[in-house]
Enzyme design. Structure first.
Site, mmCIF file in Angstrom:
data_model
loop_
_atom_site.group_PDB
_atom_site.id
_atom_site.type_symbol
_atom_site.label_atom_id
_atom_site.label_comp_id
_atom_site.label_asym_id
_atom_site.label_seq_id
_atom_site.Cartn_x
_atom_site.Cartn_y
_atom_site.Cartn_z
ATOM 1 N N ARG A 4 32.934 41.263 42.647
ATOM 2 C CA ARG A 4 33.795 40.238 42.067
ATOM 3 C C ARG A 4 33.499 38.849 42.629
ATOM 4 N NH1 ARG A 4 38.847 40.898 39.583
ATOM 5 N NH2 ARG A 4 40.179 39.034 39.559
ATOM 6 N N TYR A 5 33.106 38.788 43.904
ATOM 7 C CA TYR A 5 32.864 37.508 44.569
ATOM 8 C C TYR A 5 31.402 37.369 44.987
ATOM 9 C CZ TYR A 5 37.955 37.821 44.840
ATOM 10 O OH TYR A 5 39.280 37.972 44.525
ATOM 11 N N ASP A 69 18.669 53.576 63.189
ATOM 12 C CA ASP A 69 18.106 53.100 61.922
ATOM 13 C C ASP A 69 16.643 52.693 62.034
ATOM 14 O OD1 ASP A 69 18.762 50.924 63.507
ATOM 15 O OD2 ASP A 69 19.775 49.788 61.924
ATOM 16 N N SER A 94 13.643 47.233 68.926
ATOM 17 C CA SER A 94 14.395 47.185 67.669
ATOM 18 C C SER A 94 14.875 45.780 67.324
ATOM 19 C CB SER A 94 15.607 48.127 67.750
ATOM 20 O OG SER A 94 15.201 49.460 67.891
ATOM 21 N N HIS A 141 51.666 11.525 53.226
ATOM 22 C CA HIS A 141 52.797 12.438 53.445
ATOM 23 C C HIS A 141 53.309 13.009 52.113
ATOM 24 C CE1 HIS A 141 53.197 11.011 57.648
ATOM 25 N NE2 HIS A 141 52.910 9.832 57.128
ATOM 26 N N SER A 262 50.193 34.363 33.123
ATOM 27 C CA SER A 262 51.213 35.188 33.768
ATOM 28 C C SER A 262 51.482 36.406 32.913
ATOM 29 C CB SER A 262 52.507 34.378 33.953
ATOM 30 O OG SER A 262 53.597 35.207 34.284
ATOM 31 N N SER A 263 51.700 37.543 33.573
ATOM 32 C CA SER A 263 52.035 38.748 32.817
ATOM 33 C C SER A 263 53.468 38.685 32.299
ATOM 34 C CB SER A 263 51.863 39.985 33.704
ATOM 35 O OG SER A 263 52.775 39.938 34.800
ATOM 36 N N ARG A 269 50.147 28.091 33.027
ATOM 37 C CA ARG A 269 48.744 27.677 33.190
ATOM 38 C C ARG A 269 48.565 27.394 34.685
ATOM 39 N NH1 ARG A 269 46.754 24.995 28.091
ATOM 40 N NH2 ARG A 269 45.684 23.439 29.359
ATOM 41 N N SER A 307 27.595 45.479 64.988
ATOM 42 C CA SER A 307 28.418 46.026 63.910
ATOM 43 C C SER A 307 29.155 44.917 63.170
ATOM 44 C CB SER A 307 29.416 47.030 64.477
ATOM 45 O OG SER A 307 30.194 46.449 65.515
ATOM 46 N N ALA A 308 29.650 43.933 63.923
ATOM 47 C CA ALA A 308 30.373 42.824 63.288
ATOM 48 C C ALA A 308 29.453 41.998 62.399
ATOM 49 C CB ALA A 308 31.007 41.942 64.361
#
Length: 432
Positions: A4-5, A69, A94, A141, A262-263, A269, A307-308
């Protein structure tokens, strides 16, 4: 990152298939460099170049057994190369593959993102020129201040994303760095000329000094630059969202035929594109914090960062690409309502001229405190009792003693605020 992104070019850069392709090129280039130095037979390097390949499904299957891996990858490649495969990964570790590959990917990602930014700025400049002298109220402001033009607002946006390009280019040079230096970075089993050859062929610079890894301050800078760009996107998405509020409605996201807001409420809008951009910016800023946490590693290396990074680097690059393209589309399709801008300017019945009147009075010799209080009395009368600010100024004795009707009218003219618009456009580099 979910589809989707995601956009295809950036998504393909971070696939597992592409990662292993870069691994294979690094190993092959290293063998060719070693052959040129006379460290391995040249015919074996030729064999490796011609036969080295892999099947990603087989790599995955081997990894189930090895739980590693890179070893799984090397075993699969060896089945295609044959005896010459004994030279593959000779002296490497590695992280030589992992970090040099990340550098290739980040460098390529920067190239895509720079194109996105340049395209975005073109769209912004077009809208800035279109509305160079479209008057609107400036706000501080959230309260009406003094007049600006919508073109100036867009020129400010243009300038901000110019700085984004500068930051991206500067950062790119610091992440465009690879390493082929072995287990703790000492080149104990690998000539530094191999590293130089591999990096040059990949469009990288060799790290002047590394441990088993490239130090993570580089990756953290990469992520913080993306977070800064995301925050600029968020800033302008928020700006347009505020300007689309029903009681303001000076601009509006394009609403296509058949689109639904809107549903529950058919009339809606909503500024959904800006809201999406603001939400995704939060993800990238959060990822940047993780990258900062990754800088502190044990000694010559641990893998707490690894991993991150498998999440934050691909996801953030993919999101940033998507967000920049989406913002360009928002700018291209932005509906601008000059009549509403003028209506909103008129709401305060000329109060935006208070500073002009103040300065004109002090120029006539009135003490600033006295001038301020006189103008404020006229302003408060306008707020509370109505009427036109210019008329209320004229009825204020301290003002009328120093300024005639023509001077008051001149002080209240909005055009005085637009004298240097052309200069500002030239200052940020917008011609037209």
């Amino acid at each position: 990152m979910i589809d989707r992104y995601s956009l295809p070019e950036m998504r393909s850069l971070w696939t597992e298939q592409r990662k292993l392709e870069i691994w294979l090129e690094i190993e092959t280039l290293a063998c060719e460099a070693m052959a040129d130095l006379g460290e391995i037979p040249k015919e074996d390097a030729v064999t490796i170049r011609s036969k080295a390949t892999f099947n990603i499904e087989k790599v995955r299957e081997i990894e189930k057994r090895t739980n590693h891996d890179v070893i799984a990858f090397l075993e699969e490649v060896a089945t295609h190369v044959g005896p010459a495969a004994r030279w593959v990964h000779q002296g490497l570790t590695s992280s030589d593959l992992l970090d040099t590959t990340l550098a290739v990917q980040m460098n390529s990602a920067c190239e895509i993102l720079e194109k996105d930014l340049l395209s975005l700025r073109e769209a912004i400049a077009k809208r800035a020129i279109e509305h160079k002298f479209t008057p609107m109220i400036g706000r501080s402001h959230g309260i009406h201040a003094e007049p600006i033009t919508f073109g100036l607002k867009m020129a400010l946006m243009y300038d901000e994303f110019g700085r984004a390009i500068d930051r991206l280019r500067e950062m790119r040079e610091r992440v465009r760095v690879g390493k082929i230096s072995g287990a703790v970075g000492t080149h104990a089993h690998l000539d530094p000329r191999v590293e130089k050859h591999v990096c040059e062929k990949l469009g990288l610079k060799a790290s002047p000094l590394s441990t088993q890894i490239i130090q993570r301050d580089r990756h953290a800078e990469f992520m913080t630059v993306l977070a800064l760009i995301a925050s600029s996107i968020d800033r302008w998405a928020t700006e347009f969202r505020h300007l689309q509020r029903t009681e303001v409605l000076e601009v509006e996201e394009y609403f296509a035929a058949g689109q639904k807001g809107s549903s529950a409420m058919p009339h809606k809008r909503n500024p959904i594109t800006g809201e999406r951009l603001s939400g995704l910016a939060r993800v990238i800023r959060g990822n940047a914090m993780t990258a900062l946490e990754n800088v502190a590693l044990w000694h010559e290396r641990d893998i707490s960062h690894s991993s991150a990074e498998r999440i934050i680097l691909p996801d953030s690059c993919t999101l940033m690409d998507y967000m920049l393209v989406l913002l360009r589309k928002l700018v291209d399709g932005l509906q601008v309502y000059p009549e509403n801008m003028q209506r909103n300017m008129d709401i305060t019945r000329g109060l935006y001229a208070s500073q002009s009147a103040l300065l004109m009075l002090t120029a006539r010799g009135l003490e600033r405190k006295d001038a301020y209080e006189a103008v404020q009395r006229a302003a408060m009368k306008t707020w509370k009792e109505g009427g036109n600010f210019a008329d209320n100024l004229a009825q204020e004795p301290t003002v009328s003693q120093h300024l005639g009707p023509d001077e008051i009218a001149h002080a209240c003219a909005p055009e005085r605020h637009f004298r240097f618009v052309e200069d500002k456009f030239r200052a940020v580099g917008i011609e037209g």
